[in-house]
Design a protein around this motif. Structure first.
Motif, PDB file in Angstrom:
ATOM      1  N   ARG A 193      -7.016   0.374  -1.770  1.00 37.48           N
ATOM      2  CA  ARG A 193      -5.668   1.041  -1.689  1.00 37.48           C
ATOM      3  C   ARG A 193      -5.345   2.434  -2.077  1.00 37.48           C
ATOM      4  O   ARG A 193      -4.555   3.181  -1.525  1.00 37.48           O
ATOM      5  CB  ARG A 193      -4.741  -0.243  -2.248  1.00 37.48           C
ATOM      6  N   ASN A 201       0.989  -1.213  -0.062  1.00 32.60           N
ATOM      7  CA  ASN A 201       0.066  -0.045   0.079  1.00 32.60           C
ATOM      8  C   ASN A 201       0.768   1.279   0.017  1.00 32.60           C
ATOM      9  O   ASN A 201       2.086   1.326   0.274  1.00 32.60           O
ATOM     10  CB  ASN A 201      -0.871  -0.066   1.133  1.00 32.60           C
ATOM     11  N   ASP A 232     -10.814  -4.068  -3.359  1.00 35.72           N
ATOM     12  CA  ASP A 232      -9.640  -4.003  -2.721  1.00 35.72           C
ATOM     13  C   ASP A 232      -8.555  -2.960  -3.276  1.00 35.72           C
ATOM     14  O   ASP A 232      -7.852  -2.059  -2.495  1.00 35.72           O
ATOM     15  CB  ASP A 232      -8.756  -5.431  -2.452  1.00 35.72           C
ATOM     16  N   ASP A 233      -8.162  -2.853  -4.534  1.00 34.10           N
ATOM     17  CA  ASP A 233      -7.670  -1.903  -5.417  1.00 34.10           C
ATOM     18  C   ASP A 233      -8.099  -0.725  -4.907  1.00 34.10           C
ATOM     19  O   ASP A 233      -7.497   0.277  -4.691  1.00 34.10           O
ATOM     20  CB  ASP A 233      -7.603  -2.257  -6.771  1.00 34.10           C
ATOM     21  N   HIS A 278      -4.024   5.776  -0.358  1.00 29.13           N
ATOM     22  CA  HIS A 278      -3.015   6.559  -1.036  1.00 29.13           C
ATOM     23  C   HIS A 278      -3.235   8.090  -1.004  1.00 29.13           C
ATOM     24  O   HIS A 278      -2.625   9.020  -0.644  1.00 29.13           O
ATOM     25  CB  HIS A 278      -2.659   5.984  -2.308  1.00 29.13           C
TER      26      HIS A 278
END
Lengths: 543, 465
Positions: free
Chosen positions: B238, A87, B234-235, B242
């Motif tokens: 993430r 991440n 899930d991406d 970020h």
């Protein structure tokens, strides 16, 4: 030397449909497509890949060593290539921001540095510069909208950095942005077109997958050119590039890294031994043990182009003065190949790096040796241990027994540990009982003869063996060892766990490895030539 | 006092701390400064390998004789003077000593590897040895960060120990099975936190503007990517993380660490080595205390040593055997080996050494001012904990917990409690509630950890409801 014939055989028949890329083997009886397992569309660069990529992207003469100050990658996976588990939180982001500013400054320090960054010739104008930089940073041609935004940023640079030459300020600010862009930090795979039930990667995506799998860095100019020209859209063109990358010296780092992580070589640097009991031990020996294993792997896999059997049985190793003492040999000064004159040793698992890591500070550790081989090299899927694992009872000073005898009495047949220990763990661990806590050969333990005989179920067939070399030879003939090895390679190169749909691929490689003694490198070509590598599953939202 | 003092006013007159005025302050949203709520902090310092207490055949060498109120005089006299906790006697009135705290979930393969992920998560784990056991839930530092930090600011995660080792970091988990990598270098941690520290204001202004332009570009790309329908949930999660991280960088400011401590932090160039481990622990404590003082973060974890701490501590001029071996009482990581003479006493001395390290943290926190109480320690819940209860057999039924500081008056301190083998989630609920974490309905956090565990807080310790 492994005959080139294997390479030809391995890739023969790979002449499937070229429509929409190179998906489908076309082999009679094969499924239309080797179905890939689920994967992230945004694997993040790990720290090794980041370091390598900025070196190549900015055409730096040496690695800048910026990622060594980053917070460590911690994925919990066996290999560090699983980018879906990485991440960007505030800690990682602070690292990226600092590194981007440092690297952009270095790449535009003066006109000479700027010229090097652009490959020798600085394009004229903001649009030309941002297009050139973004194409390499994003590992694909930038869109018009991206070029426009970056050119605007380029134009703000003189205001934001008033004390810097305008010729340097623009590229510097653009590089700062590119090095923090998600299109640089991740490897987006955003295709949506479904063919034969999967989403083929576009030429630039497949170029990145191939390059990061084999080199752990961005594509080079030749691979970019192959993507741009459509060469990667033909099977022959793709295979030519795959072979080129695998035969390049940069693949050596990948082979080393894979085996380091599989065999947990880093643990050798924690090994400590009492100098009275083990006068051969020194802190320098740690590095020598690691280098022995690495040199052996490089020789077998890369120099000799040999296969798994050699990794498990080759009757030689690479010793220096430190490791030679453990082997009881003299006359070895610097790292060099030493052939064994007896059948005591052969292959990776009779090297001190394995034997010493899987030992206590004073004794061999058959349980950990056996567990490691079962888990990591045979993928035998041991069931979990019971809720409470009792400790081995202390030695009875009135009864002299070998460690094997004590372990057998506690965990062997007829005990509560029989299920796992006497069938799976102990026989494997006992095979290495001729090697003490440092990997030295011994015929006796506590003045009693060492018993390294046993029997183990390989591929549902009970095989008897006497000692580590025989065990290694039996292992080298088992399908389980070959399948396990290539399952790990799949997970390393694909950057994710193996899916059940990929088991037939692994089994096919295992057969070639076991029956034909195919070279590891040849089978790695097969792995990266597979549909499962060059396409993605159509999962994760609307394909 | 409920009115939040001006941050700049607060920083004025802090003895021994070099200040640079926060040029970024004018750029920051008001919400970042928490105008109304009192700022509270939590730090968790973890030692390993168990302690010498009345358990597993060992004598009691850790806790004061009696439960109930504790005082400096009582903790430093009589039999209590032979107990490890006497090292903290000067802070007696600010302590909550809690013994017999149980980690609920099974330890099938390796006590160290499977206790560590439970410690701050009160969650089950995936099982196994080495680094393979992963917590099946987030840890309390992330829950506190979610409540008390600026959006996107992760908790500080530190470890004094090697990167390559049998059991590495395992205290902090951002989500189920998502281990938080720990920083090994106090210098890296400091550099990461400082951002623009010590630069002249005009330079800072330009850097901020440049970073803002870059961040605008990055933010737009992240948003565009996040909108792609083909991404998995899930991406997208993430990318959201970020995006939060990018926003967090814009909430940074400058607030310098004492120059002498900066020098000490910079002096450690190989932080993973055995011999510098105590020094690394102290420097991480410096950085954490300073980060709290500067409100750069409100929560931290510090893991001392590996999962099975292999440090060879030097205590009183003597280099001890590996701590893990001492805790096994033999020269081995396993179950058989040459006995270590006087191992129980050596283990006790290591316990005392660990608590002296913890006292250093308390001293550092107490050296910073607070707008509300005598000093920053009063705004904190500073926690010392061991993930195992004893040497052999490494039980996790009776782990020791020590809380220092009242978290702004939310904790009743000066007391020694027997938790009577109830589970650690109750302690975690209490600490989190004390530093201000609340459930969605505004009530105290009482349900952290695995849902199978009994809910609740230590109501005899909390002053808030």
């Amino acid at each position: 030397m492994r005959p080139l014939l294997f390479c030809v055989l391995a890739l023969a028949g790979c002449e499937g449909s070229l429509t929409g890329g190179v998906i489908g083997t076309g082999r009679p009886g094969d499924p239309a497509v080797e179905s890939p397992g689920p994967s992230s569309r945004l694997p993040r660069l790990n720290n090794v890949e980041y370091e390598n990529t900025v070196t190549d992207l900015l055409r730096l003469p040496a690695r800048p060593n910026v990622a060594s100050t980053f917070v460590a990658d911690s994925t919990g996976a066996r290999f560090d290539t699983n980018g879906a588990l990485l991440n960007v939180d505030s800690t990682v982001w602070a690292d990226y921001q600092r590194a981007a500013e440092q690297l952009a400054l270095a790449a535009t320090a003066d006109m000479a540095a700027l010229s090097r960054t652009f490959g020798g010739s600085v394009p004229a104008g903001a649009t030309g510069q941002v297009t050139a930089l973004a194409r390499r940073a994003f590992r694909r041609p930038p869109t018009d909208a991206e070029v426009m935004v970056l050119a605007a940023l380029h134009g703000q640079a003189t205001t934001l950095t008033p004390n810097v030459s305008p010729a340097l300020a623009g590229p510097r600010l653009v590089l700062e942005a590119l090095l923090q862009s998600p299109h640089f930090l991740y490897r987006p795979e955003l295709g949506t077109e479904v063919k034969l039930g999967v989403v083929p990667l576009d030429p630039y995506e497949v170029a990145s997958r191939l390059s990061y799998a084999v080199w752990r860095t961005m594509p080079d100019d030749a691979l970019f050119a192959a993507a741009a020209s459509g060469e990667l859209g033909t099977r022959e063109g793709y295979l030519a590039q795959a072979r080129r990358l695998l035969s390049d010296p940069r693949a050596s780092d990948t082979v080393t890294s894979f085996h380091d992580q599989l065999l947990q070589v880093q643990k050798v640097f924690d090994v400590t031994r009492n100098s009275t009991l083990f006068p051969e031990f020194s802190t320098a020996l740690r590095g020598s043990m690691a280098e022995e294993q690495r040199a052996f792997v490089r020789h077998v896999v890369l120099d000799q182009r040999e296969g798994v059997k050699s990794l498990l049985t080759a009757p030689y190793s690479f010793l220096d003065a430190n490791t030679a003492r453990v082997y009881g040999l003299t006359g070895v000064a610097t790292l060099s190949k030493v052939s064994f004159t007896d059948a005591r040793r052969g292959g990776l698992l009779t090297q001190p790096a394995f034997l010493a890591v899987n030992a206590t500070s004073t004794t061999s550790d058959p349980i950990h040796r056996g567990t490691f081989v079962n888990h990591s090299l045979l993928c035998s899927g041991l069931p979990p241990p019971p809720n409470v694992v009792p400790m081995l009872p202390p030695e009875d000073p009135m009864v002299v027994r070998t460690l094997r005898q004590r372990i057998d009495a506690f965990t062997g047949r007829g005990t509560c540990g029989e299920g796992c220990h006497s069938i799976f763990i102990n026989p494997v661990g006992f095979a290495y009982e001729h090697f003490d806590a440092l990997g030295r050969w011994r015929d006796t333990e506590r003045s009693l003869p060492v018993d390294a005989t046993g029997e183990f179920m390989f591929d549902e067939k009970l095989e008897r063996f006497a000692g580590a070399s025989e065990f290694g030879a039996k292992m080298a003939e088992s399908n389980a060892a070959h399948a396990c090895y290539f399952q790990h390679w799949l997970e390393y190169l694909y950057g994710r766990r193996m899916a059940e749909s990929e088991r037939p691929l692994v089994e096919r490689l295992a057969r070639q490895s076991r029956e034909n003694d195919a070279a590891v490198l040849t089978l790695l070509e097969e792995l990266v030539a597979s549909d499962a590598f060059r396409a993605r599953r159509a999962e994760g939202g609307t394909p | 006092m409920t009115t939040r003092l001006s941050r700049r006013l607060l920083l004025k007159g802090v003895g021994g701390v070099t200040l640079s005025f926060p040029a970024l302050e004018s750029l920051l949203p008001r919400a970042a400064w928490g105008q109304a709520a009192r700022k509270r902090f939590a730090i968790f310092v973890r030692a390993g390998n168990g302690i010498v207490q009345n358990s597993g055949g060992d004598p009691e060498r850790f806790w004061p004789e009696m439960t109930g109120p504790v005082t400096t005089a009582a903790m430093s006299s009589g039999a209590n003077a032979t107990r490890a906790t006497t090292e903290l006697s000067s802070y007696a009135s600010q302590l909550v000593l809690i013994k017999n705290v149980r980690l609920q979930f099974p330890r099938n393969a390796c006590g160290h590897a499977e206790a560590l992920p439970q410690l701050l998560t009160a969650a089950n784990h995936t099982g196994g040895t080495s680094n393979s056991p992963r917590a099946r839930g987030p840890s309390i530092d992330w829950r506190i960060a979610q409540s008390n930090n600026a959006a996107g600011t992760a908790p500080l995660t530190f470890m004094a120990g090697p990167r390559q080792t049998y059991i590495a970091e395992g205290l902090s988990w951002s989500a189920s099975e998502m281990r938080t990598p720990a920083e090994r270098s106090p210098l890296n941690a400091f550099m990461r936190l400082t951002g623009l520290a010590s630069a002249p204001p005009e330079v800072q202004r330009l850097v901020v503007e440049r970073r803002k332009s870059v961040n605008d570009f990055v933010r737009e790309q992240l948003r565009e990517l996040s909108g792609k329908a083909q991404l998995s949930a899930d991406d997208k999660r993430r990318l959201a993380l970020h995006l939060d991280a990018v926003r967090d960088t814009e909430l940074r400011m400058t607030c310098d660490l004492d120059p002498m401590q900066v020098t000490q932090v910079r002096a450690i160039t190989s932080p993973e080595g055995n011999d510098v481990r105590p020094e690394v622990v102290r420097r991480f404590m410096d950085v954490a205390a300073w980060a709290f003082h500067c409100q750069l973060n409100s929560v931290a974890t510090l893991q001392v040593g590996e999962g099975n701490d292999q440090t060879q501590y030097e205590i009183g001029g003597t280099r001890y055997p590996r701590f893990h071996w001492i805790s096994h009482r033999i020269n081995s990581d396993g179950s058989s080996g040459e006995p270590i003479p006087n191992a129980v006493e050596l283990h006790h001395q290591v316990d005392r050494f660990q608590l002296r390290l913890f006292k250093y943290l308390l001293d550092r926190l107490a050296s910073y001012p607070s707008a509300y109480g005598p000093n920053l320690l009063d705004d904190c819940a500073a926690v010392w904990v061991n993930d195992l209860g004893n040497g052999p057999p490494h039980s996790a039924d009776n782990t020791p917990w020590i809380i220092a500081g009242s978290a702004g008056g939310a904790l009743r301190t000066g007391v020694h409690l027997d938790h009577q083998r109830r589970t650690n989630n109750l302690v975690l609920n209490t600490i989190a509630s004390a530093v201000g974490v609340r459930k969605a309905d505004g009530s105290l956090l009482n349900d952290f950890g695995d849902p199978s565990l009994p809910q609740g807080v230590l109501s005899n310790v909390l002053t808030v409801t």
